[in-house]
Design a protein around this motif. Sequence first.
Motif, PDB file in Angstrom:
ATOM      1  N   ARG A  98     -22.018 -50.832 156.520  1.00  0.00           N
ATOM      2  CA  ARG A  98     -22.984 -50.412 155.311  1.00  0.00           C
ATOM      3  C   ARG A  98     -22.465 -51.479 154.539  1.00  0.00           C
ATOM      4  N   SER A  99     -22.301 -52.561 153.929  1.00  0.00           N
ATOM      5  CA  SER A  99     -22.174 -53.282 153.211  1.00  0.00           C
ATOM      6  C   SER A  99     -21.469 -54.485 153.320  1.00  0.00           C
ATOM      7  N   ASP A 136     -25.946 -52.564 155.963  1.00  0.00           N
ATOM      8  CA  ASP A 136     -27.536 -51.628 155.559  1.00  0.00           C
ATOM      9  C   ASP A 136     -27.617 -52.141 154.541  1.00  0.00           C
ATOM     10  N   ARG A 137     -26.904 -53.160 153.995  1.00  0.00           N
ATOM     11  CA  ARG A 137     -27.541 -53.265 152.039  1.00  0.00           C
ATOM     12  C   ARG A 137     -27.021 -54.365 151.938  1.00  0.00           C
ATOM     13  N   PHE A 190     -26.356 -57.597 149.442  1.00  0.00           N
ATOM     14  CA  PHE A 190     -26.167 -58.031 148.002  1.00  0.00           C
ATOM     15  C   PHE A 190     -25.139 -58.832 147.790  1.00  0.00           C
ATOM     16  N   VAL A 200     -30.051 -57.946 157.862  1.00  0.00           N
ATOM     17  CA  VAL A 200     -30.125 -56.757 157.178  1.00  0.00           C
ATOM     18  C   VAL A 200     -30.530 -55.723 157.956  1.00  0.00           C
TER      19      VAL A 200
END
Length: 281
Positions: A153-154, A180-181, A183, A190
């Motif tokens: 996910r991250s 997926d995301r 940061f 991504v």
Amino acid sequence: MNTGNLTLDPMIPLPYVVTRTAQETRDTFTLELKPGNGVQLLHFNPGQFNMLYLFGTGEVPISISGNPASSDLLIHTTREVGAVTQTMRKLKRGDSLGIRGPYGRPWPVEEAVGDDVVIIAGGIGLAPLRPALYHLLSHREKYGKVVLLYGTRSPDDILYRRELEKWRSRLDLEVSVTVDRAFGNWQGNVGVVTTLIPRAPFEATNTTAMVCGPEIMMRYVAMELQKRGVSTDKIYVSMERNMKCGVGFCGHCQYGPRFICKDGPVFRYSEVKELLSKREI
Ligand SMILES: Cc1cc2nc3c(=O)[nH]c(=O)nc-3n(C[C@H](O)[C@H](O)[C@H](O)COP(=O)(O)OP(=O)(O)OC[C@H]3O[C@@H](n4cnc5c(N)ncnc54)[C@H](O)[C@@H]3O)c2cc1C
Ligand code: FES
């Protein structure tokens, strides 16, 4: 068969002791275990699972995530989702739990000899696939290209980060990670893991794929692999359902005509394709 152990009854857990705990991500942890007195660590095949019994709380199936060649430690990586896994996360070095197994049909590491192998994992799905990767790497000469595609996910959800970095530095293994995301200072891919498939370096007509993650992810991954030309007979997925006995007695894990504990958890995609396309089975 628990030859050499306290009991031969497949329904009775044997005592194991926690030797190390590691918090892998916010909600996922690893336990290293050694057999209690009089218990012999049993050989397992990549993809098999154990039933872990937490005294007074309950019992859950968890895949073995360690190296099948290691003869002294049992390793399980678990995501905390409910009562039993929460209790498990609180275990400390020296605490005990009960284990029975190993159970289930493993990844086809022998059938894949001579093929390119692509391992595709989503989130915690890397844990059941790690033993297969250990096996492929320790018998590297028997396989063509070996490719690991991993999606989470991250960046904070990436499991076994140090090991992934080590694998990435090998010249005989292709590793791609995507989130997926993104940061923070994430500079990598991504997008969902399926986006890595079209450019992954494997020869589709001579490839075995081993896939583990959420069902929807496995379905889309299988579709993408088929688009590249991988046969549905050579795509393998690992399925999860609630379990009770773990050995084909109780019917709890029934999946269409099959029992996941006994006929799986690893299935050829061609065996489960129709069921996977239905929402509630
Ligand atoms: C063959 C097999 C191998 C498995 N291997 C692993 C493994 O290596 N690592 C691991 O972390 N888990 C693994 N699981 C899943 C694990 O067994 C469950 O997460 C566990 O049984 C949940 O028990 P609990 O009492 O903590 O949660 P419960 O109280 O049973 O569930 C709490 C909540 O979490 C949800 N939930 C339960 N299971 C899952 C799940 N799998 N995914 C998402 N939500 C869920 C429930 O629907 C419920 O809402 C495996 C399952 C199977 C069948
Ligand atoms: S868990 Fe009992 S039959 Fe599979």
